[in-house]
Scaffold this motif. Sequence first.
Motif, mmCIF file in Angstrom:
data_model
loop_
_atom_site.group_PDB
_atom_site.id
_atom_site.type_symbol
_atom_site.label_atom_id
_atom_site.label_comp_id
_atom_site.label_asym_id
_atom_site.label_seq_id
_atom_site.Cartn_x
_atom_site.Cartn_y
_atom_site.Cartn_z
ATOM 1 N N ILE A 19 0.851 -1.188 0.000
ATOM 2 C CA ILE A 19 0.000 0.000 0.000
ATOM 3 C C ILE A 19 0.889 1.240 0.000
ATOM 4 C CG2 ILE A 19 -1.653 1.351 1.330
ATOM 5 C CD1 ILE A 19 -2.778 -1.205 2.433
ATOM 6 N N PHE A 35 -5.973 12.459 -0.435
ATOM 7 C CA PHE A 35 -4.954 11.422 -0.349
ATOM 8 C C PHE A 35 -5.129 10.479 -1.545
ATOM 9 C CE2 PHE A 35 -5.787 12.692 4.021
ATOM 10 C CZ PHE A 35 -4.521 12.789 4.585
ATOM 11 N N ILE A 79 -3.240 16.433 9.028
ATOM 12 C CA ILE A 79 -4.245 15.371 8.997
ATOM 13 C C ILE A 79 -3.538 14.119 8.495
ATOM 14 C CG2 ILE A 79 -6.364 14.571 7.912
ATOM 15 C CD1 ILE A 79 -7.181 17.515 7.642
ATOM 16 N N ILE A 80 -3.605 13.071 9.285
ATOM 17 C CA ILE A 80 -2.886 11.836 8.948
ATOM 18 C C ILE A 80 -3.887 10.743 8.586
ATOM 19 C CG2 ILE A 80 -1.309 10.067 9.816
ATOM 20 C CD1 ILE A 80 -0.254 12.209 11.774
ATOM 21 N N MET A 81 -3.629 10.080 7.501
ATOM 22 C CA MET A 81 -4.487 8.963 7.093
ATOM 23 C C MET A 81 -3.668 7.684 7.015
ATOM 24 S SD MET A 81 -6.966 8.500 3.751
ATOM 25 C CE MET A 81 -5.773 7.763 2.633
ATOM 26 N N THR A 82 -4.227 6.635 7.551
ATOM 27 C CA THR A 82 -3.579 5.325 7.531
ATOM 28 C C THR A 82 -4.476 4.330 6.812
ATOM 29 O OG1 THR A 82 -2.423 5.772 9.613
ATOM 30 C CG2 THR A 82 -2.640 3.470 8.959
ATOM 31 N N VAL A 83 -3.881 3.553 5.947
ATOM 32 C CA VAL A 83 -4.624 2.547 5.181
ATOM 33 C C VAL A 83 -3.992 1.183 5.424
ATOM 34 C CG1 VAL A 83 -5.409 1.842 2.882
ATOM 35 C CG2 VAL A 83 -5.122 4.272 3.406
ATOM 36 N N VAL A 84 -4.816 0.212 5.756
ATOM 37 C CA VAL A 84 -4.314 -1.168 5.954
ATOM 38 C C VAL A 84 -5.222 -2.137 5.197
ATOM 39 C CG1 VAL A 84 -3.335 -0.678 8.215
ATOM 40 C CG2 VAL A 84 -5.668 -1.507 8.055
ATOM 41 N N TYR A 85 -4.629 -3.261 4.794
ATOM 42 C CA TYR A 85 -5.440 -4.316 4.160
ATOM 43 C C TYR A 85 -6.328 -4.990 5.194
ATOM 44 C CZ TYR A 85 -2.711 -4.105 -0.153
ATOM 45 O OH TYR A 85 -2.119 -3.696 -1.323
ATOM 46 N N VAL A 129 0.480 5.398 0.189
ATOM 47 C CA VAL A 129 -0.426 6.522 0.426
ATOM 48 C C VAL A 129 0.343 7.824 0.234
ATOM 49 C CG1 VAL A 129 -2.023 7.610 2.048
ATOM 50 C CG2 VAL A 129 -1.663 5.140 2.120
ATOM 51 N N VAL A 130 -0.232 8.705 -0.529
ATOM 52 C CA VAL A 130 0.406 9.994 -0.808
ATOM 53 C C VAL A 130 -0.546 11.126 -0.430
ATOM 54 C CG1 VAL A 130 1.316 11.507 -2.620
ATOM 55 C CG2 VAL A 130 1.765 9.049 -2.699
#
Lengths: 173, 165
Positions: free
Chosen positions: B40, B72, B159-165, B42-43
Amino acid sequence: MRRATRAFAAVLGLALPGRVLAQGTAAIPAEAVVVTVGMAVTTLRDLGFGSVVTGVSTTVQPVAAGAGAWQVSGNPNAFASITFTLPTELTNIQALPGSTMPIAFGAGAALWRRATNDPAGATPFDPATGATGRFGPPPNPNLYIWVGGTVSPAVTAKPGIYQGTIVVSLSYL
Amino acid sequence: MRNVSKLTLAALVLAFGVTTLQAQTNSANITATATVQTPINVVGAQQLNFGNVFPGVNKSVAATDLTNGGRFDVTGQASAPVSVSFTLPATLASGANTMPIDTYTGVHADNAAQTGGVAFNPVSGASPTLSASGELFVWVGARAVPATNQAQGVYTASIIMTVVY
């Protein structure tokens, strides 16, 4: 015990990269500019074409020494819309009424720049549609604007001084 | 002593023989399977931009605002479901001065034009699915709440975004 530790470390070594790959994180800034200061517009220079020849168009680029220029002082870092009221002709102020000269403004005839009073490196825009500019940061909360144009005197244009008025308007967004 | 040694040797040979015999007759296969997924990525593609705000006048930026909304861009395994979560600031800061930020909104879509976008609440996150080409676009909006005596300045926060499977 030592073997067990090594084995555990090996498992971790395999597992950790997998966790990293399964997650992604990024940050974006949220930004707002609080505006408390009004604006003041000062004309620095008129747009001057100098002497022009009948039947020959003359253009003054916005970076040229003859370009019109304004300095706007306002709220540091604030955004402002820039619009123009542009004439379509200049009027001979020394001849009888009806003696005019067409004037036009191209798509890149205007420039704006934050903080720095130098058109070299400024942002071009179409004065007919305007632009969004931004005031400089402290300690120089200024916005500079330049405008050029093209006059096209007719072959039959009468001698004299031709003038028109260009109005620039700014407002905080 | 020599007899003992011979006896021991015989026993060892016997033992190895039995072991070898067992290894040949008791074998089985298992299949080890691992699915390798695309990492993954993320930008932070665009900041959440309130522009000018005036003391005492709240200003909102909608998540549907393609120009000013925060965005994002996510890439990863095609068609994979993911979990999206955020770390959301409660205030923007300019030096020692702060200004509340609240009422977060979110939209996710599989294209940058936000066509077919799905609204969600960033506070609780979302569970979208990456597109067939492995893409996901997430927008964030919010409201800035300047006080009537809010001091001039550029106020920012992350603002922080986290992406996980």
